[in-house]
Write a protein that holds these residues in place. Structure first.
Motif, PDB file in Angstrom:
ATOM      1  N   ALA A 326     -93.502  14.074 -37.743  1.00  0.00           N
ATOM      2  CA  ALA A 326     -93.733  13.652 -38.958  1.00  0.00           C
ATOM      3  C   ALA A 326     -94.417  12.208 -38.722  1.00  0.00           C
ATOM      4  O   ALA A 326     -95.038  11.812 -39.757  1.00  0.00           O
ATOM      5  CB  ALA A 326     -92.522  13.316 -39.822  1.00  0.00           C
ATOM      6  N   SER A 327     -94.312  11.263 -37.753  1.00  0.00           N
ATOM      7  CA  SER A 327     -94.735  10.214 -37.581  1.00  0.00           C
ATOM      8  C   SER A 327     -96.167  10.162 -37.170  1.00  0.00           C
ATOM      9  O   SER A 327     -96.842   9.007 -37.112  1.00  0.00           O
ATOM     10  CB  SER A 327     -93.874   9.124 -36.699  1.00  0.00           C
ATOM     11  N   GLY A 328     -96.573  11.226 -36.733  1.00  0.00           N
ATOM     12  CA  GLY A 328     -98.030  11.438 -36.334  1.00  0.00           C
ATOM     13  C   GLY A 328     -98.042  11.331 -34.852  1.00  0.00           C
ATOM     14  O   GLY A 328     -99.160  11.633 -34.244  1.00  0.00           O
ATOM     15  N   ASP A 329     -96.891  11.361 -34.182  1.00  0.00           N
ATOM     16  CA  ASP A 329     -97.010  11.296 -32.529  1.00  0.00           C
ATOM     17  C   ASP A 329     -96.926  12.560 -32.091  1.00  0.00           C
ATOM     18  O   ASP A 329     -96.407  13.576 -32.648  1.00  0.00           O
ATOM     19  CB  ASP A 329     -95.589  10.517 -32.027  1.00  0.00           C
ATOM     20  N   ILE A 330     -97.547  12.694 -30.925  1.00  0.00           N
ATOM     21  CA  ILE A 330     -97.675  13.931 -30.283  1.00  0.00           C
ATOM     22  C   ILE A 330     -96.631  14.244 -29.435  1.00  0.00           C
ATOM     23  O   ILE A 330     -95.897  13.176 -28.485  1.00  0.00           O
ATOM     24  CB  ILE A 330     -98.895  14.206 -29.417  1.00  0.00           C
ATOM     25  N   LYS A 331     -95.743  15.069 -29.674  1.00  0.00           N
ATOM     26  CA  LYS A 331     -94.595  15.269 -28.623  1.00  0.00           C
ATOM     27  C   LYS A 331     -94.710  16.491 -27.927  1.00  0.00           C
ATOM     28  O   LYS A 331     -95.284  17.874 -28.501  1.00  0.00           O
ATOM     29  CB  LYS A 331     -93.441  15.423 -29.424  1.00  0.00           C
ATOM     30  N   TRP A 332     -94.318  16.882 -26.677  1.00  0.00           N
ATOM     31  CA  TRP A 332     -94.321  17.915 -25.867  1.00  0.00           C
ATOM     32  C   TRP A 332     -93.011  19.048 -26.075  1.00  0.00           C
ATOM     33  O   TRP A 332     -91.958  18.012 -26.115  1.00  0.00           O
ATOM     34  CB  TRP A 332     -94.611  17.752 -24.430  1.00  0.00           C
ATOM     35  N   VAL A 333     -92.814  20.006 -26.351  1.00  0.00           N
ATOM     36  CA  VAL A 333     -91.426  20.781 -26.351  1.00  0.00           C
ATOM     37  C   VAL A 333     -91.534  21.961 -25.408  1.00  0.00           C
ATOM     38  O   VAL A 333     -92.796  22.583 -25.077  1.00  0.00           O
ATOM     39  CB  VAL A 333     -91.341  21.250 -28.007  1.00  0.00           C
ATOM     40  N   TRP A 334     -90.430  22.202 -25.308  1.00  0.00           N
ATOM     41  CA  TRP A 334     -90.202  23.744 -24.412  1.00  0.00           C
ATOM     42  C   TRP A 334     -89.319  24.646 -25.265  1.00  0.00           C
ATOM     43  O   TRP A 334     -88.338  24.094 -25.605  1.00  0.00           O
ATOM     44  CB  TRP A 334     -89.599  23.330 -23.167  1.00  0.00           C
ATOM     45  N   GLU A 335     -89.861  25.708 -25.219  1.00  0.00           N
ATOM     46  CA  GLU A 335     -89.142  26.694 -26.244  1.00  0.00           C
ATOM     47  C   GLU A 335     -88.854  28.015 -25.408  1.00  0.00           C
ATOM     48  O   GLU A 335     -89.690  28.394 -24.486  1.00  0.00           O
ATOM     49  CB  GLU A 335     -90.198  27.315 -27.270  1.00  0.00           C
ATOM     50  N   ARG A 336     -87.775  28.497 -25.890  1.00  0.00           N
ATOM     51  CA  ARG A 336     -87.478  29.646 -24.972  1.00  0.00           C
ATOM     52  C   ARG A 336     -86.676  30.502 -26.090  1.00  0.00           C
ATOM     53  O   ARG A 336     -85.621  30.001 -26.830  1.00  0.00           O
ATOM     54  CB  ARG A 336     -86.278  29.529 -23.833  1.00  0.00           C
ATOM     55  N   GLY A 337     -86.860  31.838 -26.607  1.00  0.00           N
ATOM     56  CA  GLY A 337     -86.455  32.509 -27.132  1.00  0.00           C
ATOM     57  C   GLY A 337     -86.433  34.083 -27.152  1.00  0.00           C
ATOM     58  O   GLY A 337     -87.247  34.607 -26.164  1.00  0.00           O
ATOM     59  N   ASN A 338     -85.752  34.816 -28.095  1.00  0.00           N
ATOM     60  CA  ASN A 338     -86.102  36.230 -27.943  1.00  0.00           C
ATOM     61  C   ASN A 338     -86.233  36.839 -29.414  1.00  0.00           C
ATOM     62  O   ASN A 338     -85.872  36.141 -30.281  1.00  0.00           O
ATOM     63  CB  ASN A 338     -84.758  36.824 -27.446  1.00  0.00           C
ATOM     64  N   ALA A 339     -86.781  38.113 -29.530  1.00  0.00           N
ATOM     65  CA  ALA A 339     -87.025  38.759 -30.867  1.00  0.00           C
ATOM     66  C   ALA A 339     -85.708  39.657 -30.953  1.00  0.00           C
ATOM     67  O   ALA A 339     -85.286  40.307 -30.061  1.00  0.00           O
ATOM     68  CB  ALA A 339     -88.341  39.541 -30.527  1.00  0.00           C
ATOM     69  N   LEU A 340     -85.414  39.621 -32.227  1.00  0.00           N
ATOM     70  CA  LEU A 340     -84.206  40.805 -32.668  1.00  0.00           C
ATOM     71  C   LEU A 340     -84.855  41.808 -33.405  1.00  0.00           C
ATOM     72  O   LEU A 340     -85.740  41.466 -34.395  1.00  0.00           O
ATOM     73  CB  LEU A 340     -83.296  39.890 -33.300  1.00  0.00           C
ATOM     74  N   PHE A 341     -84.545  42.955 -33.168  1.00  0.00           N
ATOM     75  CA  PHE A 341     -85.032  44.073 -33.751  1.00  0.00           C
ATOM     76  C   PHE A 341     -84.113  44.760 -34.749  1.00  0.00           C
ATOM     77  O   PHE A 341     -82.864  44.602 -34.614  1.00  0.00           O
ATOM     78  CB  PHE A 341     -85.503  45.120 -32.682  1.00  0.00           C
TER      79      PHE A 341
END
Length: 858
Positions: A326-341
């Protein structure tokens, strides 16, 4: 009723199969955490060790051996070069806090040089003892092997240290150690982060299993009575609240979103505020902004394709990407997830965890930049370098190395072993070195070789060989300096060098900062400083402190502007002796017109200057003596004429008829006083005449010092009382211990002259005199509260023919010979005389004579 409902609540039981699954999940989670922990730790250690070994290999060995771990090392060029090298390690590797060299001396560790700036409070200057050193800090020097320590605390904090031995060129002996310190918390940050992430994934998996189990039980008892369902729902709500708190405490954000074009968020934890700057309400159902809009445009399509691939394979999604907060800064993120069916096999929603890895990414970027800069510096270096495997195969050669040997590519170079290019003599030397290596014996790390290039030209190379970590393996690093042109130039320089070495004048060559790089033997002969003592120092070691600072400023500004300076200077030798030299200082300018050195040629003109000064002093002394004698004769004439006029005048008055008896007695007393004054003047002139002619005799006999002091006190008491002065004396010895052998007449005359002057020049206050005994000498003193002596006159009052006031209209009578006679008598008795005085506050004269006591006979 409530009790009955509670008793009918279904009991949750875990089957053996579920226990096995739960156990496997926990075991796999622990194994995964352990794997992440150890692999991350080993990777950190390997990278840190490679940096330390590379830093040690980059150290110039010829500079290291010049350091002695003493404060004066800071003036050496070698010290400054090494400090720059260590500082560059810190700049290229921000995770490292300190880089330093230390050595073992007398069983203790001492710092040689570190990477801290000169004004840093954490600076460890050369010679400072490494008092916080742990026992493990000695091992790198004692064993000669690199090591990584456990966290150790000292006054600077808690550190993990990588310590690499620094070995002496040629002998291979460990002479010091290079240390690189990492802050323990920073060191463990990545390790904690990786382990924490793997732990979170394991917890999420357990939570998912647990949630699945709860949902299964909920569906299983859906048809149960309403009260049982309500109770189960309450328990589920409690568990969900606990789960929500657990998720809320995570550093990253847990989410559930739809599989649509905006990744519409349905559930998200409070941590999203810290990571994205938006609250959960802003993101849920895209009320303010969609999560897809946070992702940088160039990463939106790759992320969607990655999710499609994972969903198709029914695999977990894992990806790193940047978002705009929201402040305009660039941040790096790491995402780990799964799909639910759903029951139809379609994706109902996505669930996962997103963590902020900005700090990690920045560190990785800096490390990559550091590695790129390091490799670029090697590639662009004019110095040849190659990496050699244990089987003598060249794995890497930079362009400079290929150019030296005359090859275009590494493959061409490897067609023929490098040793085949050696000249016969160099090849024999290579075989000796190789035999030592295979036998495990120390091999010199620095040596010279000659090769025949591809173009059949002979080149002379200077080689540095070290061990280095390359691609996580220990390899040999060889650095080649082409000295072919240098050897040709050296032959020409030899002729000039011999002329300078054998020349009759002092020659000094400095760098552009004024640090000495060369001195010839005449310099050592003239100044007393050896070549070793002068090297690296500034010519100000010869500064005498006599010449005005403006002279040195003029010299420096003249030669820095490219001009020559000539003149005469007073310098100081090593032993403190001053000498005159005629100097000619000139800049040495290269082909590009840049000043690269300064050369100073000096001729010793001390004897010539002494001759000139002696002639000037002799002339001034003769002129002063003539002036003093003229003034003295005028004063003597005045001193004799004054009492003579008194005698004649009062004698004429005595002839007056009917003169009253009182006046007659007064006139006779005035005649006697004038006669005594004239007699004193004549006695002083006779004594001075004896001293000048050298016929003064010392009559040594038994003398009672106390009797002499008391006699003088009695003699001068009346004169002091006539001026309202207090006169006191002090004797340090008892009467039976003050018998000495000396000339009593001379001792009495010395004290009488000093006391007479004290009474004469004191109008109010006191006069005191006496002596102290220090077992070997008697220290006599005469002190008054009189007019005092001006500072400029204190060194002259003992001279003959000199008085503080030489004018005929002076206030106090006297010929000015008393102090000169007293000084001569003191020296004849084996002592010295001194004066301390301040105008308006009085004077204190002191002199000493030998104390040779005579046993008293009762």
């Amino acid at each position: 009723m409530a009790q009955n409902n509670f008793s009918r609540q279904p009991i949750v039981r875990i089957s053996f199969r579920e226990l096995i699954i739960l156990f496997l999940i926990i075991a796999l989670g622990i194994s995964y955490i352990g794997y992440v922990f150890f692999s991350t730790r080993d990777e950190q250690k390997s990278q840190a060790l490679q940096i330390a070994l590379t830093a040690e290999a980059a150290l110039p060995d010829e500079d290291v051996v010049q350091l002695n771990a003493i404060p004066s090392d800071t003036a050496l060029i070698a010290y400054k070069r090494i400090k720059q090298s260590l500082s560059s390690v810190i700049r290229q590797n921000p995770k490292a806090r300190f880089v330093y060299l230390y050595l073992l001396r007398d069983g203790k560790l001492f710092f040689m040089v570190d990477s801290e700036p000169e004004n840093s409070p954490d600076l460890s200057p050369p010679g400072q003892e490494f008092t916080e050193a742990a026992p493990i800090d000695y091992q790198a020097i004692k064993t000669g092997q690199p090591q990584i320590t456990q966290p150790v605390s000292d006054r600077w904090g808690t550190w993990v240290s990588i310590e690499v031995p620094v070995k002496e060129p040629g002998s291979g002996k460990t002479i010091a150690a290079l240390g690189v310190d990492y802050n323990a918390s920073s060191w463990n940050q990545r390790l904690f982060f990786e382990v924490f992430e793997s732990g979170i994934l394991t917890i999420l998996l357990l939570i998912a299993v647990f949630a699945f189990r709860v949902n299964s039980l909920k569906n299983r008892y859906l048809t149960a009575e309403i009260q049982e369902r309500e109770l189960a729902e309450k328990k589920l709500a409690t568990r969900e609240d606990q789960l929500s708190k657990l998720v809320g405490n995570l550093p990253g954000m847990v989410y559930q979103c739809l599989y649509d074009e905006n990744w519409t968020i349905k559930i998200i934890s409070q941590a999203c505020k810290q990571i994205t700057g938006y609250s959960p309400d802003d993101l849920i159902d895209n009320k303010v902004i969609s999560f897809n809009d946070l992702i940088l445009p160039e990463y939106q399509q790759p992320i969607r394709m990655k999710w499609q691939e994972c969903i198709a394979k029914n695999e977990p999604f894992e990806y790193e990407y940047p978002i705009r907060s929201a402040s305009g800064d660039i941040k790096w993120v790491w995402e780990r997830g799964n799909a639910l069916f759903d029951e139809k096999g379609k994706v109902s929603h996505l669930e996962g965890y997103i963590a902020d890895i900005t700090t990690k990414k920045q560190a990785e970027t800096k490390l990559k930049e550091s590695e790129d800069n390091f490799f670029r510096s090697i590639e662009e270096s004019p110095i040849g370098m190659r990496i050699i495997s244990p089987d003598s195969h060249t794995e890497y050669a930079n362009p400079a190395l290929l150019k030296i040997f005359g090859f275009e590519t590494l493959d061409d170079f490897n067609q023929i072993p490098a040793t085949d290019w050696y000249t016969p003599e160099s090849y024999q030397q290579y075989r000796v070195r190789e035999k030592k290596r295979r036998a495990g014996l120390p091999v010199e790390r620095e040596y010279d070789i000659s090769i025949v290039t591809r173009a059949q030209k002979i080149k002379h190379l200077h080689v540095f060989r070290n061990k280095i970590i390359w691609n996580n393996e220990l390899k040999d690093q060889a650095i080649y300096l082409d000295q072919t042109e240098n050897q040709i130039a050296q032959k020409e320089l030899l002729k000039l060098s011999r002329a300078i070495e054998q020349g009759p004048v002092s020659v000094v060559i400095t760098d552009t900062e004024g640090n000495i790089e060369y001195v010839n033997p005449r310099f050592t002969e003239l100044t007393g400083f050896s070549k070793k003592e002068a090297m690296g120092k500034n010519p100000r070691i010869l500064k005498s402190g006599v010449m005005p600072q403006a002279v040195y400023q003029e010299i420096w500004s003249t030669i820095k502007s490219g001009n020559n300076w000539q003149g005469e200077l007073i310098n100081k030798k090593k032993n403190g002796e001053l000498f005159w030299t005629r100097k000619s200082i000139s800049p040495i300018i290269n082909k590009q017109g840049k000043i690269i050195n300064f050369i100073s040629i000096g001729e010793d003109i001390t004897e010539k200057k002494k001759t000139e000064e002696e002639l000037i002093r002799a002339k001034e002394k003769a002129e002063q003596s003539d002036r003093l004698k003229s003034a003295f004769l005028a004063n003597i004439s005045h001193e004799i004429r004054t009492p003579m006029n008194g005698i004649l005048g009062f004698a004429e008055l005595l002839k007056t008829p009917d003169l009253e008896p009182e006046l007659r007695s007064e006139f006779i007393a005035m005649i006697e006083q004038s006669g005594q004054r004239m007699l004193n003047i004549l006695n002083d002139i006779i004594d001075l005449s004896k001293i000048e002619s050298g016929i003064i005799n010392i009559n040594l006999q038994q003398t009672n010092v106390n009797h002499t002091i008391r006699h003088l006190h009695l003699f001068f008491m009346s004169e002091a009382k006539s001026k309202n002065l207090t006169i006191n004396y002090y004797c340090d010895l008892d009467d039976d211990k003050c018998q000495i052998t000396t000339d009593p007449t001379k001792l009495s005359q010395i004290l009488s002259n000093l006391i007479k002057n004290a009474v004469k020049f004191t109008d109010k206050g006191y006069v005191k005199f006496g002596y102290h005994n220090d077992n070997t000498r008697l220290l006599f003193f005469v002190e008054d509260s009189g007019i005092g002596i001006p500072p400029e006159e204190k060194d002259l009052i003992f001279d003959r023919f000199h008085q503080s006031d030489m004018s005929l209209s002076r206030r106090y009578e006297g010929a000015g010979l008393g102090l000169s006679i007293s000084k001569s008598y003191v020296e004849k008795l084996g002592g010295t005389i001194r004066v301390e005085s301040e105008p308006g506050k009085g004077s204190r004269f002191t002199f000493d004579i030998p104390f040779n006591p005579i046993a008293s006979r009762n």
